[in-house]
Scaffold this motif. Structure first.
Motif, mmCIF file in Angstrom:
data_model
loop_
_atom_site.group_PDB
_atom_site.id
_atom_site.type_symbol
_atom_site.label_atom_id
_atom_site.label_comp_id
_atom_site.label_asym_id
_atom_site.label_seq_id
_atom_site.Cartn_x
_atom_site.Cartn_y
_atom_site.Cartn_z
ATOM 1 N N LEU A 186 0.832 -1.202 0.000
ATOM 2 C CA LEU A 186 0.000 0.000 0.000
ATOM 3 C C LEU A 186 0.870 1.257 0.000
ATOM 4 C CD1 LEU A 186 -2.615 -1.103 2.713
ATOM 5 C CD2 LEU A 186 -3.050 -0.880 0.272
ATOM 6 N N ASP A 187 0.250 2.381 -0.385
ATOM 7 C CA ASP A 187 0.934 3.671 -0.440
ATOM 8 C C ASP A 187 0.636 4.433 0.853
ATOM 9 O OD1 ASP A 187 1.705 6.300 -0.883
ATOM 10 O OD2 ASP A 187 1.074 6.318 -2.983
ATOM 11 N N ALA A 188 1.671 4.765 1.602
ATOM 12 C CA ALA A 188 1.503 5.423 2.908
ATOM 13 C C ALA A 188 0.856 6.804 2.795
ATOM 14 C CB ALA A 188 2.854 5.535 3.609
ATOM 15 N N LYS A 189 0.866 7.399 1.595
ATOM 16 C CA LYS A 189 0.294 8.744 1.428
ATOM 17 C C LYS A 189 -1.222 8.696 1.199
ATOM 18 C CE LYS A 189 4.535 10.447 -0.796
ATOM 19 N NZ LYS A 189 5.006 9.154 -1.335
ATOM 20 N N LYS A 190 -1.745 7.522 0.886
ATOM 21 C CA LYS A 190 -3.183 7.425 0.570
ATOM 22 C C LYS A 190 -4.010 7.012 1.786
ATOM 23 C CE LYS A 190 -2.349 6.188 -4.267
ATOM 24 N NZ LYS A 190 -2.565 5.176 -5.340
ATOM 25 N N LYS A 191 -5.272 7.441 1.793
ATOM 26 C CA LYS A 191 -6.189 7.044 2.864
ATOM 27 C C LYS A 191 -6.519 5.555 2.733
ATOM 28 C CE LYS A 191 -8.492 11.576 2.894
ATOM 29 N NZ LYS A 191 -7.563 12.230 3.802
ATOM 30 N N THR A 192 -6.599 4.869 3.877
ATOM 31 C CA THR A 192 -6.785 3.408 3.868
ATOM 32 C C THR A 192 -7.932 2.979 4.778
ATOM 33 O OG1 THR A 192 -4.398 3.150 3.495
ATOM 34 C CG2 THR A 192 -5.603 1.191 4.233
ATOM 35 N N VAL A 193 -8.785 2.104 4.222
ATOM 36 C CA VAL A 193 -9.904 1.547 4.993
ATOM 37 C C VAL A 193 -9.670 0.053 5.180
ATOM 38 C CG1 VAL A 193 -12.414 1.227 5.089
ATOM 39 C CG2 VAL A 193 -11.468 3.142 3.823
ATOM 40 N N LEU A 194 -9.914 -0.435 6.403
ATOM 41 C CA LEU A 194 -9.917 -1.881 6.649
ATOM 42 C C LEU A 194 -11.370 -2.320 6.788
ATOM 43 C CD1 LEU A 194 -8.918 -4.710 7.607
ATOM 44 C CD2 LEU A 194 -8.716 -3.737 9.901
ATOM 45 N N VAL A 195 -11.758 -3.317 5.993
ATOM 46 C CA VAL A 195 -13.112 -3.879 6.096
ATOM 47 C C VAL A 195 -12.969 -5.338 6.495
ATOM 48 C CG1 VAL A 195 -15.274 -4.353 4.888
ATOM 49 C CG2 VAL A 195 -13.930 -2.342 4.274
ATOM 50 N N THR A 196 -13.531 -5.704 7.653
ATOM 51 C CA THR A 196 -13.411 -7.091 8.103
ATOM 52 C C THR A 196 -14.747 -7.653 8.571
ATOM 53 O OG1 THR A 196 -12.407 -8.542 9.764
ATOM 54 C CG2 THR A 196 -12.518 -6.215 10.325
ATOM 55 N N GLY A 197 -15.113 -8.778 7.980
ATOM 56 C CA GLY A 197 -16.359 -9.451 8.365
ATOM 57 C C GLY A 197 -16.108 -10.655 9.245
ATOM 58 N N ALA A 218 -12.317 6.391 -7.520
ATOM 59 C CA ALA A 218 -12.435 7.807 -7.897
ATOM 60 C C ALA A 218 -11.755 8.720 -6.873
ATOM 61 C CB ALA A 218 -13.903 8.187 -8.046
ATOM 62 N N GLN A 219 -11.806 8.339 -5.603
ATOM 63 C CA GLN A 219 -11.209 9.162 -4.544
ATOM 64 C C GLN A 219 -9.787 8.703 -4.187
ATOM 65 O OE1 GLN A 219 -12.718 11.773 -3.371
ATOM 66 N NE2 GLN A 219 -14.924 11.497 -3.506
ATOM 67 N N ASP A 220 -9.270 7.723 -4.923
ATOM 68 C CA ASP A 220 -7.929 7.165 -4.698
ATOM 69 C C ASP A 220 -7.755 6.631 -3.265
ATOM 70 O OD1 ASP A 220 -5.529 6.287 -5.656
ATOM 71 O OD2 ASP A 220 -4.471 8.197 -5.415
ATOM 72 N N ILE A 221 -8.766 5.896 -2.818
ATOM 73 C CA ILE A 221 -8.758 5.311 -1.468
ATOM 74 C C ILE A 221 -8.317 3.848 -1.552
ATOM 75 C CG2 ILE A 221 -10.305 4.535 0.401
ATOM 76 C CD1 ILE A 221 -11.878 7.210 -0.296
ATOM 77 N N GLN A 222 -7.505 3.424 -0.588
ATOM 78 C CA GLN A 222 -7.058 2.032 -0.509
ATOM 79 C C GLN A 222 -7.969 1.255 0.439
ATOM 80 O OE1 GLN A 222 -2.299 2.584 -1.036
ATOM 81 N NE2 GLN A 222 -3.092 3.100 0.949
ATOM 82 N N VAL A 223 -8.258 -0.002 0.061
ATOM 83 C CA VAL A 223 -9.121 -0.837 0.901
ATOM 84 C C VAL A 223 -8.451 -2.185 1.171
ATOM 85 C CG1 VAL A 223 -11.404 -1.910 1.165
ATOM 86 C CG2 VAL A 223 -11.185 0.217 -0.151
ATOM 87 N N ILE A 224 -8.277 -2.510 2.470
ATOM 88 C CA ILE A 224 -7.878 -3.871 2.855
ATOM 89 C C ILE A 224 -9.202 -4.589 3.116
ATOM 90 C CG2 ILE A 224 -6.671 -5.311 4.550
ATOM 91 C CD1 ILE A 224 -4.962 -2.784 5.206
ATOM 92 N N TRP A 225 -9.544 -5.502 2.239
ATOM 93 C CA TRP A 225 -10.885 -6.117 2.244
ATOM 94 C C TRP A 225 -10.777 -7.586 2.624
ATOM 95 C CZ3 TRP A 225 -14.100 -6.468 -2.967
ATOM 96 C CH2 TRP A 225 -15.340 -7.076 -2.695
ATOM 97 N N GLN A 226 -11.062 -7.886 3.872
ATOM 98 C CA GLN A 226 -11.038 -9.272 4.348
ATOM 99 C C GLN A 226 -12.456 -9.819 4.179
ATOM 100 O OE1 GLN A 226 -12.224 -10.492 7.873
ATOM 101 N NE2 GLN A 226 -11.973 -12.466 6.892
ATOM 102 N N CYS A 227 -12.635 -10.653 3.158
ATOM 103 C CA CYS A 227 -13.993 -11.044 2.741
ATOM 104 C C CYS A 227 -14.462 -12.365 3.361
ATOM 105 C CB CYS A 227 -14.055 -11.136 1.219
ATOM 106 S SG CYS A 227 -12.999 -12.438 0.553
ATOM 107 N N GLY A 228 -13.538 -13.130 3.992
ATOM 108 C CA GLY A 228 -13.911 -14.446 4.525
ATOM 109 C C GLY A 228 -13.625 -15.542 3.514
ATOM 110 N N SER A 229 -13.145 -16.677 3.989
ATOM 111 C CA SER A 229 -12.748 -17.759 3.073
ATOM 112 C C SER A 229 -13.936 -18.294 2.264
ATOM 113 C CB SER A 229 -12.068 -18.889 3.850
ATOM 114 O OG SER A 229 -12.713 -19.117 5.073
#
Length: 366
Positions: A186-197, A218-229
């Motif tokens: 990930l890029d340390a300069k960008k905003k980052t969201v963690l999504v965990t279910g 569009a907003q150049d946001i990073q997402v760590i998306w933990q979707c479940g196995s």
């Protein structure tokens, strides 16, 4: 002299993890303590507990089946059989105390321990006590809780506000942001969201994030998306090579500490264990309570934070229309982020496992 303690319950990771954490704390404080777990046959504790290095005995007990009343015919027989076996286990092990963490097996085991006059301790993880724990609480010597105001359910003089035992390794995020960003590419300069279910994933969260990808891109946001196995392969097949590089899709997170460290905002379900971790992590949080939980525990857990300005809540039924907008609003509102962060940190109780373990050992001495 070595103390002999039984820990009972399970059914979900939310019950099993605190149980193992308490066992580990008991071993740290009094290394010669002998610990035996009692679980429900066929449930995940029968695998997880031995993997953590403890012995477990299974009771043939199940919950009420709300879909098919026919399947409940055998319940009274299972209960009698479980009570009988619990009595045998308590006698054979020469238990000096029993701890119940919730889940099917804790009912018969603690009922029998109470009948035999052994000191019992309940660890109630939610802000709204379940039926079994309310009954067991009447005779328990100590009820260890994670929320204030639990005297609605239990005798006030026996309540101890301890918090929920958490995975210490998961919340140790200090000074790890840079290596976390590197680990997730990930890029340390960008905003980052963690999504965990959670380990199984959450369909609502997955549907919302999938629909929100164009807005995040569009907003150049990073997402760590933990979707479940359970959902991972299907989602991977749907995206093929078209998943934008800002979106990091994974079945589960091996390093929860990195995920927490990388995030500016966290989106999660509202299970008791998750909330206890989030309070210690101290980041701005959006909670989407699962509607598929008995007594709607998760909504009550989430509201306990929302009422203290410590989290934002989006109801599951409204997530489709509101969640992505809530994420974007929070990401671009630094003042709100600071306020949420400050308030959620005030609710952190980091040493619940040790506090509960010490309490149990004190009760035995009495």
């Amino acid at each position: 002299m070595a103390h002999r303690i039984i820990i009972s319950g399970g059914g979900t990771g939310g019950h099993i993890f605190p149980a193992i954490a308490i066992a580990n704390a008991l071993k740290n404080i009094a290394p010669d303590t002998e610990i035996l777990f009692v679980g429900a046959n066929g449930k995940m504790e029968m695998e997880r507990v031995p993997a953590a290095g403890y012995e477990i005995i299974g009771l043939d007990i199940a919950g009420i089946n709300r879909q098919s009343m026919l399947k409940n015919i055998s319940l009274p027989f299972k209960m009698i059989k479980s009570l009988w076996k619990a009595r045998q286990v308590l006698k054979d092990f020469k238990a000096e105390a029993a701890i119940g963490v919730g889940g099917y097996a804790s009912g018969p085991l603690l009922m029998m321990a109470n009948m035999m006059g052994l000191p019992t301790v309940i660890q109630e993880q939610n802000s709204f006590a379940g039926v079994t724990n309310k009954k067991l609480g009447a005779k328990a010597k100590r009820i260890c809780v994670a929320y204030e105001g639990m005297d609605r359910f239990f005798p006030k003089d026996r309540i101890l506000l301890t918090g929920n035992p958490i995975r210490k390794s998961s919340v140790a995020i200090e000074g790890k942001k840079e290596e976390a960003m590197h680990a997730f590419f990930l890029d340390a300069k960008k905003k980052t969201v963690l999504v965990t279910g959670g380990s199984l994933g959450a369909k609502t969260l997955n549907d919302c994030i999938k629909a929100g990808i164009p807005a995040f891109v569009a907003q150049d946001i990073q997402v760590i998306w933990q979707c479940g196995s359970y959902y991972y392969e299907k989602l991977q097949a749907e995206f093929g090579d078209s998943l934008p590089e800002n979106i990091k899709l994974m079945p589960f997170l091996e390093r929860m500490d990195y995920a927490y460290a990388a995030a500016d905002v966290i989106v999660a379900r509202a299970g008791a264990g998750t909330i206890s971790e989030l309070c210690v992590v101290g980041k701005p949080v959006i909670l989407v309570p699962s509607p598929n939980v008995s007594d709607d525990h998760q909504t009550k857990n989430a509201l306990a934070l929302v009422n203290k300005d410590a989290a934002v809540m989006v109801r599951d039924v409204q997530a489709g229309s509101d969640l992505v907008e809530a994420i974007l609003n929070l990401l671009f509102d630094p003042a709100k982020q600071v306020k949420l962060s400050e308030e959620i940190k005030k609710l952190a109780l980091a040493d619940a496992d040790e506090v509960i373990a010490k309490e149990v050992l004190e009760l035995i001495k009495k």
